[in-house]
Design a protein around this motif. Structure first.
Motif, mmCIF file in Angstrom:
data_model
loop_
_atom_site.group_PDB
_atom_site.id
_atom_site.type_symbol
_atom_site.label_atom_id
_atom_site.label_comp_id
_atom_site.label_asym_id
_atom_site.label_seq_id
_atom_site.Cartn_x
_atom_site.Cartn_y
_atom_site.Cartn_z
ATOM 1 N N TYR A 123 13.540 -3.818 -30.558
ATOM 2 C CA TYR A 123 12.650 -4.564 -29.667
ATOM 3 C C TYR A 123 12.686 -3.899 -28.302
ATOM 4 C CZ TYR A 123 12.525 -7.934 -33.380
ATOM 5 O OH TYR A 123 12.340 -8.509 -34.602
ATOM 6 N N MET A 124 11.606 -4.057 -27.597
ATOM 7 C CA MET A 124 11.477 -3.576 -26.214
ATOM 8 C C MET A 124 11.628 -2.053 -26.116
ATOM 9 S SD MET A 124 10.911 -6.646 -25.351
ATOM 10 C CE MET A 124 10.565 -6.465 -23.637
ATOM 11 N N THR A 145 7.799 -6.202 -29.264
ATOM 12 C CA THR A 145 7.896 -6.529 -27.841
ATOM 13 C C THR A 145 7.930 -8.038 -27.709
ATOM 14 O OG1 THR A 145 6.673 -4.544 -27.267
ATOM 15 C CG2 THR A 145 6.797 -6.257 -25.589
#
Length: 153
Positions: A123-124, A145
Protein backbone atom coordinates in the motif's frame (compact mmCIF):
# COMPACT_ATOMS: atom_id res chain seq x y z
CA UNK A 1 7.38 -2.06 -14.71
CA UNK A 2 4.32 -0.63 -16.41
CA UNK A 3 0.82 -0.12 -15.05
CA UNK A 4 -1.56 -2.64 -16.63
CA UNK A 5 -4.77 -1.88 -14.74
CA UNK A 6 -6.28 0.11 -11.88
CA UNK A 7 -8.69 -0.75 -9.10
CA UNK A 8 -10.49 0.89 -6.20
CA UNK A 9 -11.36 -0.54 -2.83
CA UNK A 10 -10.33 -3.60 -0.88
CA UNK A 11 -12.60 -5.98 -2.81
CA UNK A 12 -10.99 -5.12 -6.15
CA UNK A 13 -7.56 -5.29 -4.46
CA UNK A 14 -8.31 -8.85 -3.35
CA UNK A 15 -9.74 -9.79 -6.74
CA UNK A 16 -6.60 -8.46 -8.48
CA UNK A 17 -4.54 -10.73 -6.23
CA UNK A 18 -6.76 -13.73 -6.90
CA UNK A 19 -6.41 -13.19 -10.65
CA UNK A 20 -2.61 -12.96 -10.41
CA UNK A 21 -2.32 -16.27 -8.56
CA UNK A 22 -5.05 -18.19 -10.37
CA UNK A 23 -2.58 -20.76 -11.74
CA UNK A 24 -0.67 -21.21 -8.49
CA UNK A 25 -0.95 -24.25 -6.26
CA UNK A 26 0.89 -22.80 -3.26
CA UNK A 27 1.58 -19.25 -2.10
CA UNK A 28 4.08 -18.20 0.53
CA UNK A 29 3.61 -14.75 2.03
CA UNK A 30 6.62 -13.07 3.61
CA UNK A 31 5.94 -10.13 5.92
CA UNK A 32 6.21 -8.59 9.34
CA UNK A 33 4.24 -10.10 12.20
CA UNK A 34 1.43 -7.84 13.36
CA UNK A 35 1.64 -5.44 10.42
CA UNK A 36 1.60 -7.85 7.48
CA UNK A 37 0.17 -10.99 9.02
CA UNK A 38 -3.48 -9.77 8.97
CA UNK A 39 -3.10 -8.89 5.30
CA UNK A 40 -1.65 -12.33 4.54
CA UNK A 41 -4.67 -13.90 6.23
CA UNK A 42 -7.01 -11.68 4.22
CA UNK A 43 -5.31 -12.38 0.88
CA UNK A 44 -5.14 -16.11 1.69
CA UNK A 45 -8.88 -16.12 2.35
CA UNK A 46 -9.72 -15.14 -1.24
CA UNK A 47 -7.66 -18.13 -2.45
CA UNK A 48 -8.65 -20.48 0.37
CA UNK A 49 -8.68 -23.44 -2.01
CA UNK A 50 -4.89 -23.05 -2.43
CA UNK A 51 -2.20 -23.92 0.07
CA UNK A 52 -0.83 -20.79 1.78
CA UNK A 53 2.09 -20.25 4.15
CA UNK A 54 3.35 -17.20 6.10
CA UNK A 55 6.97 -16.45 6.98
CA UNK A 56 7.63 -13.80 9.66
CA UNK A 57 10.34 -11.37 8.60
CA UNK A 58 13.52 -13.16 7.61
CA UNK A 59 12.98 -16.29 9.72
CA UNK A 60 12.27 -19.17 7.32
CA UNK A 61 11.84 -21.48 10.32
CA UNK A 62 8.78 -19.42 11.34
CA UNK A 63 6.82 -20.68 8.29
CA UNK A 64 3.25 -21.52 9.29
CA UNK A 65 0.40 -22.91 7.25
CA UNK A 66 -2.60 -20.62 6.82
CA UNK A 67 -5.71 -22.68 7.35
CA UNK A 68 -9.41 -22.06 6.98
CA UNK A 69 -11.47 -22.20 10.17
CA UNK A 70 -14.99 -21.11 11.11
CA UNK A 71 -13.52 -17.70 11.99
CA UNK A 72 -11.68 -17.29 8.68
CA UNK A 73 -8.02 -17.91 8.01
CA UNK A 74 -5.74 -18.63 10.95
CA UNK A 75 -2.12 -19.63 11.51
CA UNK A 76 -1.61 -23.35 11.85
CA UNK A 77 1.25 -25.77 12.16
CA UNK A 78 4.78 -25.42 10.83
CA UNK A 79 4.96 -25.75 7.07
CA UNK A 80 7.37 -26.16 4.20
CA UNK A 81 7.49 -22.68 2.61
CA UNK A 82 8.65 -23.86 -0.85
CA UNK A 83 6.03 -22.41 -3.26
CA UNK A 84 5.31 -21.48 -6.85
CA UNK A 85 4.29 -17.95 -5.79
CA UNK A 86 6.07 -15.83 -3.20
CA UNK A 87 4.22 -12.69 -2.12
CA UNK A 88 6.38 -10.08 -0.40
CA UNK A 89 4.30 -7.81 1.82
CA UNK A 90 5.04 -4.11 1.97
CA UNK A 91 5.58 -3.92 5.72
CA UNK A 92 9.01 -5.47 5.18
CA UNK A 93 10.13 -2.32 3.34
CA UNK A 94 9.23 0.03 6.20
CA UNK A 95 12.46 1.62 7.48
CA UNK A 96 11.86 0.62 11.12
CA UNK A 97 12.11 -3.08 10.25
CA UNK A 98 15.82 -2.73 9.39
CA UNK A 99 15.36 -5.49 6.81
CA UNK A 100 17.34 -5.11 3.61
CA UNK A 101 16.21 -6.32 0.18
CA UNK A 102 19.32 -8.54 -0.03
CA UNK A 103 18.09 -10.48 3.02
CA UNK A 104 14.73 -11.04 1.32
CA UNK A 105 16.42 -12.06 -1.93
CA UNK A 106 18.22 -14.84 -0.01
CA UNK A 107 14.90 -16.13 1.32
CA UNK A 108 13.32 -15.93 -2.13
CA UNK A 109 16.11 -18.10 -3.55
CA UNK A 110 15.33 -20.75 -0.93
CA UNK A 111 11.54 -20.58 -1.15
CA UNK A 112 10.47 -19.74 -4.71
CA UNK A 113 10.28 -22.69 -7.08
CA UNK A 114 12.14 -22.47 -10.37
CA UNK A 115 10.00 -20.51 -12.86
CA UNK A 116 7.84 -19.33 -9.95
CA UNK A 117 6.25 -15.90 -9.62
CA UNK A 118 7.49 -13.17 -7.28
CA UNK A 119 4.79 -10.72 -6.27
CA UNK A 120 4.76 -7.58 -4.20
CA UNK A 121 1.65 -6.73 -2.18
CA UNK A 122 1.78 -3.24 -0.75
CA UNK A 123 0.00 0.00 0.00
CA UNK A 124 1.02 3.60 -0.55
CA UNK A 125 3.63 2.57 -3.16
CA UNK A 126 6.13 1.58 -0.46
CA UNK A 127 8.21 -0.70 -2.69
CA UNK A 128 8.91 2.09 -5.18
CA UNK A 129 9.32 4.70 -2.43
CA UNK A 130 12.17 2.74 -0.84
CA UNK A 131 13.63 1.29 -4.04
CA UNK A 132 12.66 -2.32 -3.40
CA UNK A 133 11.10 -2.50 -6.88
CA UNK A 134 14.65 -2.11 -8.25
CA UNK A 135 16.27 -4.56 -5.83
CA UNK A 136 13.84 -7.49 -6.02
CA UNK A 137 12.95 -9.10 -9.32
CA UNK A 138 9.17 -8.72 -8.99
CA UNK A 139 7.01 -10.23 -11.72
CA UNK A 140 4.08 -8.19 -10.45
CA UNK A 141 3.37 -5.58 -7.78
CA UNK A 142 -0.18 -4.97 -6.58
CA UNK A 143 -0.23 -1.59 -4.89
CA UNK A 144 -3.22 -0.05 -3.16
CA UNK A 145 -3.69 3.50 -1.98
CA UNK A 146 -5.59 4.24 1.19
CA UNK A 147 -7.60 7.42 1.54
CA UNK A 148 -9.64 8.11 4.57
CA UNK A 149 -11.39 10.59 6.79
CA UNK A 150 -12.86 10.77 10.25
CA UNK A 151 -16.43 11.75 11.00
CA UNK A 152 -17.33 13.02 14.42
CA UNK A 153 -20.57 14.09 16.02
Amino acid sequence: MKKISEFTGITENLLAFREEVKDAEKITFIGMPGVCSPFALLFAYVVKEKESVFISGTDIKSARKLKLTEQGMEFGESANPHADVVAILGGLAMPKTNIKPDEINKIIKNVLKKDGKLMGLCYMDIFREYGWDQKLNFDCIINGTLNGFILRK
